[in-house]
Design a protein around this motif. Structure first.
Motif, PDB file in Angstrom:
ATOM      1  N   GLY A   1       6.797  13.475  -3.548  1.00 40.05           N
ATOM      2  CA  GLY A   1       5.680  13.642  -4.465  1.00 40.05           C
ATOM      3  C   GLY A   1       4.317  13.636  -3.800  1.00 40.05           C
ATOM      4  O   GLY A   1       3.294  13.568  -4.478  1.00 40.05           O
ATOM      5  N   GLY A   2       4.274  13.666  -2.492  1.00 42.37           N
ATOM      6  CA  GLY A   2       2.992  13.651  -1.790  1.00 42.37           C
ATOM      7  C   GLY A   2       2.289  12.310  -1.839  1.00 42.37           C
ATOM      8  O   GLY A   2       1.077  12.230  -1.638  1.00 42.37           O
ATOM      9  N   ALA A   3       3.045  11.241  -2.096  1.00 46.04           N
ATOM     10  CA  ALA A   3       2.448   9.904  -2.194  1.00 46.04           C
ATOM     11  C   ALA A   3       1.815   9.492  -0.869  1.00 46.04           C
ATOM     12  O   ALA A   3       2.365   9.743   0.198  1.00 46.04           O
ATOM     13  CB  ALA A   3       3.514   8.888  -2.595  1.00 46.04           C
ATOM     14  N   LYS A   4       0.649   8.859  -0.960  1.00 43.75           N
ATOM     15  CA  LYS A   4      -0.038   8.383   0.241  1.00 43.75           C
ATOM     16  C   LYS A   4       0.423   6.977   0.579  1.00 43.75           C
ATOM     17  O   LYS A   4       0.625   6.147  -0.305  1.00 43.75           O
ATOM     18  CB  LYS A   4      -1.549   8.396   0.033  1.00 43.75           C
ATOM     19  CG  LYS A   4      -2.110   9.792  -0.065  1.00 43.75           C
ATOM     20  CD  LYS A   4      -3.613   9.769  -0.130  1.00 43.75           C
ATOM     21  CE  LYS A   4      -4.141  11.185  -0.133  1.00 43.75           C
ATOM     22  NZ  LYS A   4      -5.596  11.225  -0.129  1.00 43.75           N
ATOM     23  N   ASP A   5       0.567   6.724   1.859  1.00 43.36           N
ATOM     24  CA  ASP A   5       0.925   5.398   2.343  1.00 43.36           C
ATOM     25  C   ASP A   5      -0.268   4.475   2.145  1.00 43.36           C
ATOM     26  O   ASP A   5      -1.383   4.811   2.536  1.00 43.36           O
ATOM     27  CB  ASP A   5       1.317   5.485   3.824  1.00 43.36           C
ATOM     28  CG  ASP A   5       1.848   4.187   4.346  1.00 43.36           C
ATOM     29  OD1 ASP A   5       1.024   3.272   4.588  1.00 43.36           O
ATOM     30  OD2 ASP A   5       3.065   4.072   4.528  1.00 43.36           O
ATOM     31  N   LYS A   6      -0.063   3.326   1.541  1.00 44.84           N
ATOM     32  CA  LYS A   6      -1.166   2.404   1.245  1.00 44.84           C
ATOM     33  C   LYS A   6      -1.831   1.885   2.517  1.00 44.84           C
ATOM     34  O   LYS A   6      -3.041   1.702   2.565  1.00 44.84           O
ATOM     35  CB  LYS A   6      -0.666   1.243   0.394  1.00 44.84           C
ATOM     36  CG  LYS A   6      -0.261   1.676  -0.986  1.00 44.84           C
ATOM     37  CD  LYS A   6       0.352   0.543  -1.779  1.00 44.84           C
ATOM     38  CE  LYS A   6       0.871   1.081  -3.102  1.00 44.84           C
ATOM     39  NZ  LYS A   6       1.742   0.156  -3.778  1.00 44.84           N
ATOM     40  N   ALA A   7      -1.045   1.666   3.565  1.00 44.98           N
ATOM     41  CA  ALA A   7      -1.606   1.136   4.806  1.00 44.98           C
ATOM     42  C   ALA A   7      -2.361   2.209   5.592  1.00 44.98           C
ATOM     43  O   ALA A   7      -3.376   1.925   6.221  1.00 44.98           O
ATOM     44  CB  ALA A   7      -0.500   0.548   5.670  1.00 44.98           C
ATOM     45  N   LEU A   8      -1.871   3.445   5.565  1.00 46.16           N
ATOM     46  CA  LEU A   8      -2.485   4.522   6.349  1.00 46.16           C
ATOM     47  C   LEU A   8      -3.535   5.305   5.584  1.00 46.16           C
ATOM     48  O   LEU A   8      -4.452   5.863   6.176  1.00 46.16           O
ATOM     49  CB  LEU A   8      -1.405   5.492   6.836  1.00 46.16           C
ATOM     50  CG  LEU A   8      -0.329   4.931   7.757  1.00 46.16           C
ATOM     51  CD1 LEU A   8       0.726   5.983   8.040  1.00 46.16           C
ATOM     52  CD2 LEU A   8      -0.949   4.442   9.046  1.00 46.16           C
ATOM     53  N   GLY A   9      -3.357   5.412   4.278  1.00 42.28           N
ATOM     54  CA  GLY A   9      -4.279   6.199   3.470  1.00 42.28           C
ATOM     55  C   GLY A   9      -3.986   7.689   3.486  1.00 42.28           C
ATOM     56  O   GLY A   9      -4.759   8.480   2.971  1.00 42.28           O
ATOM     57  N   VAL A  10      -2.883   8.078   4.122  1.00 37.16           N
ATOM     58  CA  VAL A  10      -2.465   9.483   4.170  1.00 37.16           C
ATOM     59  C   VAL A  10      -0.977   9.574   3.871  1.00 37.16           C
ATOM     60  O   VAL A  10      -0.258   8.575   3.912  1.00 37.16           O
ATOM     61  CB  VAL A  10      -2.757  10.141   5.547  1.00 37.16           C
ATOM     62  CG1 VAL A  10      -4.242  10.232   5.815  1.00 37.16           C
ATOM     63  CG2 VAL A  10      -2.051   9.410   6.665  1.00 37.16           C
ATOM     64  N   GLN A  11      -0.543  10.773   3.598  1.00 30.45           N
ATOM     65  CA  GLN A  11       0.869  11.023   3.355  1.00 30.45           C
ATOM     66  C   GLN A  11       1.641  10.927   4.672  1.00 30.45           C
ATOM     67  O   GLN A  11       1.196  11.421   5.695  1.00 30.45           O
ATOM     68  CB  GLN A  11       0.984  12.435   2.788  1.00 30.45           C
ATOM     69  CG  GLN A  11       2.376  12.904   2.550  1.00 30.45           C
ATOM     70  CD  GLN A  11       2.362  14.373   2.177  1.00 30.45           C
ATOM     71  OE1 GLN A  11       2.047  15.213   3.017  1.00 30.45           O
ATOM     72  NE2 GLN A  11       2.682  14.671   0.943  1.00 30.45           N
ATOM     73  N   ARG A  12       2.783  10.275   4.650  1.00 29.27           N
ATOM     74  CA  ARG A  12       3.619  10.213   5.852  1.00 29.27           C
ATOM     75  C   ARG A  12       4.367  11.524   6.027  1.00 29.27           C
ATOM     76  O   ARG A  12       4.882  12.090   5.070  1.00 29.27           O
ATOM     77  CB  ARG A  12       4.626   9.076   5.761  1.00 29.27           C
ATOM     78  CG  ARG A  12       4.017   7.728   5.971  1.00 29.27           C
ATOM     79  CD  ARG A  12       5.118   6.681   6.125  1.00 29.27           C
ATOM     80  NE  ARG A  12       4.536   5.388   6.287  1.00 29.27           N
ATOM     81  CZ  ARG A  12       4.413   4.776   7.469  1.00 29.27           C
ATOM     82  NH1 ARG A  12       4.845   5.352   8.556  1.00 29.27           N
ATOM     83  NH2 ARG A  12       3.869   3.582   7.540  1.00 29.27           N
ATOM     84  N   ARG A  13       4.431  11.985   7.269  1.00 25.27           N
ATOM     85  CA  ARG A  13       5.148  13.210   7.610  1.00 25.27           C
ATOM     86  C   ARG A  13       5.970  12.927   8.857  1.00 25.27           C
ATOM     87  O   ARG A  13       5.508  12.249   9.766  1.00 25.27           O
ATOM     88  CB  ARG A  13       4.156  14.340   7.896  1.00 25.27           C
ATOM     89  CG  ARG A  13       3.283  14.665   6.709  1.00 25.27           C
ATOM     90  CD  ARG A  13       2.201  15.646   7.078  1.00 25.27           C
ATOM     91  NE  ARG A  13       1.374  15.965   5.912  1.00 25.27           N
ATOM     92  CZ  ARG A  13       0.291  16.703   5.960  1.00 25.27           C
ATOM     93  NH1 ARG A  13      -0.118  17.199   7.129  1.00 25.27           N
ATOM     94  NH2 ARG A  13      -0.393  16.946   4.867  1.00 25.27           N
ATOM     95  N   TRP A  14       7.191  13.452   8.900  1.00 20.79           N
ATOM     96  CA  TRP A  14       8.047  13.220  10.061  1.00 20.79           C
ATOM     97  C   TRP A  14       9.008  14.374  10.275  1.00 20.79           C
ATOM     98  O   TRP A  14       9.178  15.224   9.413  1.00 20.79           O
ATOM     99  CB  TRP A  14       8.768  11.884   9.971  1.00 20.79           C
ATOM    100  CG  TRP A  14       9.773  11.733   8.873  1.00 20.79           C
ATOM    101  CD1 TRP A  14      11.123  11.921   8.962  1.00 20.79           C
ATOM    102  CD2 TRP A  14       9.533  11.332   7.520  1.00 20.79           C
ATOM    103  NE1 TRP A  14      11.727  11.658   7.755  1.00 20.79           N
ATOM    104  CE2 TRP A  14      10.774  11.304   6.851  1.00 20.79           C
ATOM    105  CE3 TRP A  14       8.386  11.002   6.797  1.00 20.79           C
ATOM    106  CZ2 TRP A  14      10.895  10.955   5.511  1.00 20.79           C
ATOM    107  CZ3 TRP A  14       8.514  10.670   5.468  1.00 20.79           C
ATOM    108  CH2 TRP A  14       9.759  10.642   4.844  1.00 20.79           C
TER     109      TRP A  14
END
Length: 136
Positions: free
Chosen positions: A44-57
């Motif tokens: 869903g394009g959720a942003k990581d709370k700690a990073l402030g961006v979407q995780r991609r791998w």
């Protein structure tokens, strides 16, 4: 049986059990490149709370070698671009070259003329070399 054991005991060959579980639980498949690497982002394009961006791998097809990520996908993974190459008509630029594996440490590694590992006879010294000596 062997693929499962490799996932348990190796991190450099594809994905581990932990990565497989995390990808199943939180990942959304974005696309695949010509080398068979598969790219994911948080559902869903959720942003990581700690990073402030979407995780991609990326889950590598075979050995985990970062140089095997094509330029378009590299830009997406590093948040340089927002749109994944699979979601647009991405064409690499003329100066972006296809992947060449790093052969350092293998029998196919580059060995310049004069190297002690190169085949053939090493050329003799030309006499223009003066070794440094302490106190000179």
């Amino acid at each position: 049986m062997k693929p499962w054991l490799l996932q348990i005991f190796t991190w450099w060959n594809g994905q581990t059990i932990g990565t497989r579980f995390h990808t199943w639980r939180f990942g959304e498949r974005v696309g695949e490149d010509e080398l068979g690497n598969v790219y994911y982002r948080t559902k869903g394009g959720a942003k990581d709370k700690a990073l402030g961006v979407q995780r991609r791998w990326v889950v590598f097809n075979g050995e985990a070698e970062a140089s095997r990520v094509p330029p378009g996908w590299k830009g997406w993974l590093q948040h340089t671009v927002d749109v994944a190459p699979s979601e647009e008509a991405y064409q690499p630029r003329d100066w972006q070259k296809p992947h060449k594996p790093n052969l350092t440490g293998t029998p196919l590694a580059y060995r310049p003329k004069g190297s002690i590992l190169a085949e053939g006879e090493r050329p003799p010294a030309t006499g223009d070399y003066e070794p440094w000596t302490p106190g000179r």
